[in-house]
Design a protein around this motif. Structure first.
Motif, PDB file in Angstrom:
ATOM      1  N   HIS A   1       0.808  -1.221   0.000  1.00 39.23           N
ATOM      2  CA  HIS A   1       0.000   0.000   0.000  1.00 39.23           C
ATOM      3  C   HIS A   1       0.847   1.279   0.000  1.00 39.23           C
ATOM      4  CE1 HIS A   1      -3.482   2.465   0.849  1.00 39.23           C
ATOM      5  NE2 HIS A   1      -2.930   2.945   1.924  1.00 39.23           N
ATOM      6  N   ASP A   2       1.875   1.320   0.819  1.00 45.27           N
ATOM      7  CA  ASP A   2       2.683   2.540   0.963  1.00 45.27           C
ATOM      8  C   ASP A   2       3.604   2.821  -0.224  1.00 45.27           C
ATOM      9  OD1 ASP A   2       1.759   3.748   3.210  1.00 45.27           O
ATOM     10  OD2 ASP A   2       3.454   3.237   4.506  1.00 45.27           O
ATOM     11  N   SER A   3       3.536   2.011  -1.267  1.00 38.26           N
ATOM     12  CA  SER A   3       4.437   2.219  -2.415  1.00 38.26           C
ATOM     13  C   SER A   3       4.350   3.641  -2.959  1.00 38.26           C
ATOM     14  CB  SER A   3       4.105   1.233  -3.540  1.00 38.26           C
ATOM     15  OG  SER A   3       4.368  -0.080  -3.123  1.00 38.26           O
ATOM     16  N   PHE A   4       3.189   4.278  -2.836  1.00 41.79           N
ATOM     17  CA  PHE A   4       3.073   5.645  -3.376  1.00 41.79           C
ATOM     18  C   PHE A   4       3.933   6.638  -2.585  1.00 41.79           C
ATOM     19  CE2 PHE A   4       0.286   8.009  -0.434  1.00 41.79           C
ATOM     20  CZ  PHE A   4      -0.238   6.971   0.331  1.00 41.79           C
ATOM     21  N   LEU A   5       4.389   6.231  -1.413  1.00 39.96           N
ATOM     22  CA  LEU A   5       5.289   7.065  -0.606  1.00 39.96           C
ATOM     23  C   LEU A   5       6.724   6.551  -0.667  1.00 39.96           C
ATOM     24  CD1 LEU A   5       2.983   7.402   2.532  1.00 39.96           C
ATOM     25  CD2 LEU A   5       3.422   9.175   0.814  1.00 39.96           C
ATOM     26  N   ILE A   6       6.959   5.547  -1.494  1.00 39.22           N
ATOM     27  CA  ILE A   6       8.290   4.901  -1.562  1.00 39.22           C
ATOM     28  C   ILE A   6       8.833   4.864  -2.990  1.00 39.22           C
ATOM     29  CG2 ILE A   6       9.530   2.719  -1.180  1.00 39.22           C
ATOM     30  CD1 ILE A   6       7.399   2.092   1.035  1.00 39.22           C
ATOM     31  N   GLU A   7       7.988   4.483  -3.940  1.00 38.11           N
ATOM     32  CA  GLU A   7       8.429   4.275  -5.324  1.00 38.11           C
ATOM     33  C   GLU A   7       8.378   5.593  -6.094  1.00 38.11           C
ATOM     34  OE1 GLU A   7       9.746   1.685  -6.505  1.00 38.11           O
ATOM     35  OE2 GLU A   7       8.984  -0.089  -5.446  1.00 38.11           O
ATOM     36  N   PHE A   8       9.281   6.511  -5.746  1.00 36.70           N
ATOM     37  CA  PHE A   8       9.191   7.860  -6.294  1.00 36.70           C
ATOM     38  C   PHE A   8       9.488   7.912  -7.789  1.00 36.70           C
ATOM     39  CE2 PHE A   8       9.861   8.861  -1.728  1.00 36.70           C
ATOM     40  CZ  PHE A   8       8.639   9.462  -1.532  1.00 36.70           C
ATOM     41  N   GLU A   9      10.357   7.041  -8.256  1.00 36.64           N
ATOM     42  CA  GLU A   9      10.676   7.061  -9.679  1.00 36.64           C
ATOM     43  C   GLU A   9       9.434   6.688 -10.507  1.00 36.64           C
ATOM     44  OE1 GLU A   9      14.199   5.054 -12.239  1.00 36.64           O
ATOM     45  OE2 GLU A   9      14.677   5.546 -10.157  1.00 36.64           O
ATOM     46  N   ALA A  10       8.806   5.610 -10.107  1.00 31.55           N
ATOM     47  CA  ALA A  10       7.593   5.179 -10.811  1.00 31.55           C
ATOM     48  C   ALA A  10       6.491   6.229 -10.677  1.00 31.55           C
ATOM     49  CB  ALA A  10       7.122   3.836 -10.261  1.00 31.55           C
ATOM     50  N   MET A  11       6.346   6.789  -9.471  1.00 33.13           N
ATOM     51  CA  MET A  11       5.321   7.813  -9.234  1.00 33.13           C
ATOM     52  C   MET A  11       5.573   9.036 -10.123  1.00 33.13           C
ATOM     53  SD  MET A  11       3.011   6.886  -7.114  1.00 33.13           S
ATOM     54  CE  MET A  11       2.338   8.534  -7.099  1.00 33.13           C
ATOM     55  N   GLN A  12       6.851   9.447 -10.182  1.00 29.31           N
ATOM     56  CA  GLN A  12       7.252  10.596 -11.002  1.00 29.31           C
ATOM     57  C   GLN A  12       6.749  10.432 -12.439  1.00 29.31           C
ATOM     58  OE1 GLN A  12       9.151  13.438 -10.351  1.00 29.31           O
ATOM     59  NE2 GLN A  12       9.259  14.016 -12.498  1.00 29.31           N
ATOM     60  N   SER A  13       6.984   9.255 -13.017  1.00 23.10           N
ATOM     61  CA  SER A  13       6.606   9.105 -14.423  1.00 23.10           C
ATOM     62  C   SER A  13       5.092   8.958 -14.580  1.00 23.10           C
ATOM     63  CB  SER A  13       7.372   7.957 -15.080  1.00 23.10           C
ATOM     64  OG  SER A  13       6.949   6.735 -14.559  1.00 23.10           O
ATOM     65  N   LEU A  14       4.448   8.253 -13.658  1.00 25.17           N
ATOM     66  CA  LEU A  14       2.985   8.105 -13.729  1.00 25.17           C
ATOM     67  C   LEU A  14       2.312   9.470 -13.650  1.00 25.17           C
ATOM     68  CD1 LEU A  14       2.313   5.036 -11.361  1.00 25.17           C
ATOM     69  CD2 LEU A  14       1.810   5.137 -13.812  1.00 25.17           C
ATOM     70  N   VAL A  15       2.730  10.279 -12.664  1.00 26.76           N
ATOM     71  CA  VAL A  15       2.089  11.574 -12.418  1.00 26.76           C
ATOM     72  C   VAL A  15       2.383  12.552 -13.556  1.00 26.76           C
ATOM     73  CG1 VAL A  15       2.128  13.625 -10.924  1.00 26.76           C
ATOM     74  CG2 VAL A  15       1.984  11.344  -9.908  1.00 26.76           C
ATOM     75  N   SER A  16       3.660  12.649 -13.935  1.00 28.68           N
ATOM     76  CA  SER A  16       3.988  13.683 -14.935  1.00 28.68           C
ATOM     77  C   SER A  16       3.371  13.339 -16.292  1.00 28.68           C
ATOM     78  CB  SER A  16       5.496  13.903 -15.021  1.00 28.68           C
ATOM     79  OG  SER A  16       6.135  12.715 -15.389  1.00 28.68           O
ATOM     80  N   GLU A  17       3.321  12.048 -16.611  1.00 30.88           N
ATOM     81  CA  GLU A  17       2.685  11.654 -17.873  1.00 30.88           C
ATOM     82  C   GLU A  17       1.219  12.079 -17.887  1.00 30.88           C
ATOM     83  OE1 GLU A  17       3.575   7.552 -19.610  1.00 30.88           O
ATOM     84  OE2 GLU A  17       1.382   7.555 -19.547  1.00 30.88           O
ATOM     85  N   PHE A  18       0.543  11.836 -16.769  1.00 32.13           N
ATOM     86  CA  PHE A  18      -0.886  12.161 -16.722  1.00 32.13           C
ATOM     87  C   PHE A  18      -1.124  13.673 -16.738  1.00 32.13           C
ATOM     88  CE2 PHE A  18      -4.735  13.081 -14.127  1.00 32.13           C
ATOM     89  CZ  PHE A  18      -5.677  12.561 -14.996  1.00 32.13           C
ATOM     90  N   LEU A  19      -0.291  14.412 -15.986  1.00 36.81           N
ATOM     91  CA  LEU A  19      -0.531  15.856 -15.877  1.00 36.81           C
ATOM     92  C   LEU A  19      -0.200  16.602 -17.170  1.00 36.81           C
ATOM     93  CD1 LEU A  19       0.756  16.812 -12.296  1.00 36.81           C
ATOM     94  CD2 LEU A  19      -1.611  16.460 -13.064  1.00 36.81           C
ATOM     95  N   THR A  20       0.768  16.076 -17.947  1.00 37.14           N
ATOM     96  CA  THR A  20       1.223  16.837 -19.111  1.00 37.14           C
ATOM     97  C   THR A  20       0.473  16.486 -20.381  1.00 37.14           C
ATOM     98  OG1 THR A  20       2.995  15.227 -19.432  1.00 37.14           O
ATOM     99  CG2 THR A  20       3.560  17.244 -18.224  1.00 37.14           C
ATOM    100  N   GLN A  21      -0.326  15.411 -20.331  1.00 41.35           N
ATOM    101  CA  GLN A  21      -1.054  15.103 -21.572  1.00 41.35           C
ATOM    102  C   GLN A  21      -2.200  16.101 -21.753  1.00 41.35           C
ATOM    103  OE1 GLN A  21      -2.045  11.051 -20.991  1.00 41.35           O
ATOM    104  NE2 GLN A  21      -3.698  11.473 -19.562  1.00 41.35           N
ATOM    105  N   PRO A  22      -2.516  16.389 -23.013  1.00 44.20           N
ATOM    106  CA  PRO A  22      -3.487  17.461 -23.283  1.00 44.20           C
ATOM    107  C   PRO A  22      -4.893  17.103 -22.769  1.00 44.20           C
ATOM    108  CG  PRO A  22      -2.394  16.711 -25.328  1.00 44.20           C
ATOM    109  CD  PRO A  22      -2.042  15.731 -24.274  1.00 44.20           C
TER     110      PRO A  22
END
Lengths: 386, 386
Positions: free
Chosen positions: B365-386
């Motif tokens: 469960h806590d992976s979202f507070l641990i796996e920062f590399e994966a989170m970085q790409s998941l979040v930035s991909e979603f936020l930057t798409q039109p």
């Protein structure tokens, strides 16, 4: 056969555990000949409470030992008194059932360290006349099995046709195979593993901490005074969550409130139905189980490791000569089916005839105590094949 | 922009929670104008502790609200004082990071009912001059979001570019979408669901019972006296188990004893490494969190149900006009990935643009507070798409 047992009642005063007319007791390791535990600590005398069902045949080759889980006891089939609670595998034990008492001689005993008539932390230490409490030595699953072997020797049984159990009972079944590899032909081990996972240790730790944080626990010296009800109740709530599954909670309770009609969902004390259920399960255990015993038996589970004392886990597995039937449960959150099935794979790699089936049920870990129809066919199919 | 906030410190005396120079406080619902909770109970004044990162652009359309989980606070990025602990998503918040402060204006506040500067059970009730304790009203995830909306109104922000969070933070993100369907364009909700499962309620119940069974809890009136350390510690042990996974415990600890070399594995007090770790995690929380707050925030999670107050769960889902990105974690034992993915399916059936991805990690469960590399790409991909 006639059994000459010493009938004693070693339970701590004030404890309200079931006791039955017609119970059998066997005592071993009487002074000056103690039983040496795996830890090297001597203990004795050891009383073993046990039940038998069916008849031992003249060749003495039809005996099946059934091993109980954490809070179980020796009453696995019809209780000796008709007004008592049914045995923990009663639907599976009897004439024509999976553990067919027309065919097999069924033996079940309360484990060493238990509180249902066998010697454990709630028993009186003859040296002091007081309950052992936390002075009881740590016992292991292997110690339990070695005491069971002594019981079988006492009953004149050299070899078991089978040993079976689920959860802590399955651990005992597997330990039978490794410790006495030529003394048991078939092993049925359900919802268990070859060594307890750190997840299992963690949940046990939480339960123990619940008991030991209760001031009424008093370092285990609660006999004859206050009793750590709240601690034992919470320990049972935690473990019951792990014995069930979200799927079963969804089916039974969903998000319904306990008093749905008159409830104020925003009141702090308002309970969801699942909470009331768990509280009830927790309270129920406090009427029938000894808190120190809960500490010791979960510790025994933590220490469960078939490989201990051997050069490797695989070396231990290679010892077994018979057939193992492992059963995992698809919704088990304590012993994942992958872990149970993985043990079967590892055993086969070690040359053991190990089979695996998955029981599909929403009920989680405890399915082996609930899904009697499925259990009936799994067990009888395995026992009757040549 | 200039923010004219009322700076107050509403924490209960004796509590040792982090506090930072440069913190922002905003107060709403001052008498005689209380805030009406979802329960119908009035409360006020409400203080909100918050932090911002980056700059609000002139069009005020670059604001992202980040919602914290159960024991988090408003410090999501770099703390205002350099010697303080890092923010809970610090590796994701900053120039060039997923929540890019060169681009976005990031806001995070401590939730209503929290103990990191916002009004909660540990705050002083102005009517009595004493901490609310158990007289604090039950608050819901929806109440938290409504208070966050008031904060954004105060900051002059009409619409959010995005809201994001994991676990209890994810619940808030989803509640934002349903309660203010036209006020938030994108929602990122990780390791959470549309309504808490009975399994989640059950684990929360166990944690609450641990606290409330501790005599030092004193019905919640422990302020200025003894403190329910043991209860809060046990609550945290239970929840930490559910925030991790057997896979992560196996990788980190296996069945190693804490003091492997000099250990006697058969001593009752001997600890496995996983036990020491959990005990340490439990103790750590007692130095930074208020026990009553733990009770109220887990209750808020239990009450989390996007459909409450609507004719159906689906009716609620249909309200949302923006895009939802749900992320499940393959080893999560509290919010199964199937549950998170299932919500995405249900949202799409309701006409919502809902996407789903599974984060693969051993950490649970806590992976979202641990796996920062994966989170970085998941979040930035979603936020930057039109």
């Amino acid at each position: 056969m006639t059994i000459h047992d010493k009938i004693i009642k070693p339970l701590a005063p004030g404890c309200n555990y079931p006791s039955y007319e017609g119970e059998h007791y066997f005592t071993l390791a009487e002074p000056p000949d103690p039983f040496m535990l795996e830890s090297g600590v001597p203990i004795g005398p050891i009383t073993v409470n046990y039940q038998t069902y069916g008849t031992l045949n003249p060749r003495k080759d039809n005996a099946i030992y059934l091993a109980h889980a954490l809070t179980g006891g020796s009453v696995v089939g019809t209780p000796p008194c008709p007004d008592k609670e049914e045995g923990w595998w009663e639907p599976l034990v009897g004439p024509g059932k999976a553990f067919d008492t027309d065919r097999y001689f069924i033996i079940c005993s309360n484990v060493l360290g238990g509180c249902y008539g066998s010697t454990g932390p709630a028993s009186l230490d003859f040296r002091t006349g007081k309950p052992y409490g936390m002075k009881f030595p740590v016992v292991t699953i292997r110690d339990m099995v070695r005491v069971q072997k002594a019981l079988l020797d006492h009953l004149g049984i050299e070899e078991l046709f089978a040993v079976a159990g689920g959860s802590m009972g399955g651990m005992q079944a597997l330990e039978w195979a490794i410790t006495y590899p030529r003394k048991v032909q078939r092993v049925i081990a359900i919802a268990c593993s070859g060594r307890l996972s750190p997840l299992g240790i963690a949940f046990n730790q939480a339960g123990r901490k619940a008991i030991m944080s209760d001031p009424a626990w008093q370092g285990g010296k609660y006999h004859g005074s206050d009793f750590p009800h709240e601690g034992l109740c919470l320990a049972r709530i935690i473990s019951t969550i792990t014995y069930r599954s979200n799927e079963s909670f969804e089916k039974r309770f969903g998000r319904t409130l306990q008093h749905e009609r008159e409830a104020n969902p925003f009141a702090f004390q308002e309970k969801f139905a699942v909470e009331s259920y768990l509280q009830h399960q927790g309270e129920k255990l406090t009427h029938r189980f000894d808190p120190n015993t809960y500490l010791y038996l979960t510790k025994a589970m933590d220490l469960h490791d078939l490989g201990r004392g051997y050069t490797s886990f695989q070396t231990a597995l290679k010892r077994y000569q018979g057939t193992v039937f492992l059963v995992g449960i698809n919704t088990d959150i304590l012993f994942y089916p992958g872990e149970v099935g993985g043990l079967a794979v590892e055993m086969r790699r070690c040359g053991v005839d190990a089979r695996y089936k998955e029981l599909r049920s929403p009920h989680g870990h405890d399915s082996f105590l609930i899904e009697f129809e499925a259990m009936q066919s799994l067990v009888s199919e395995f026992l009757t094949q040549p």
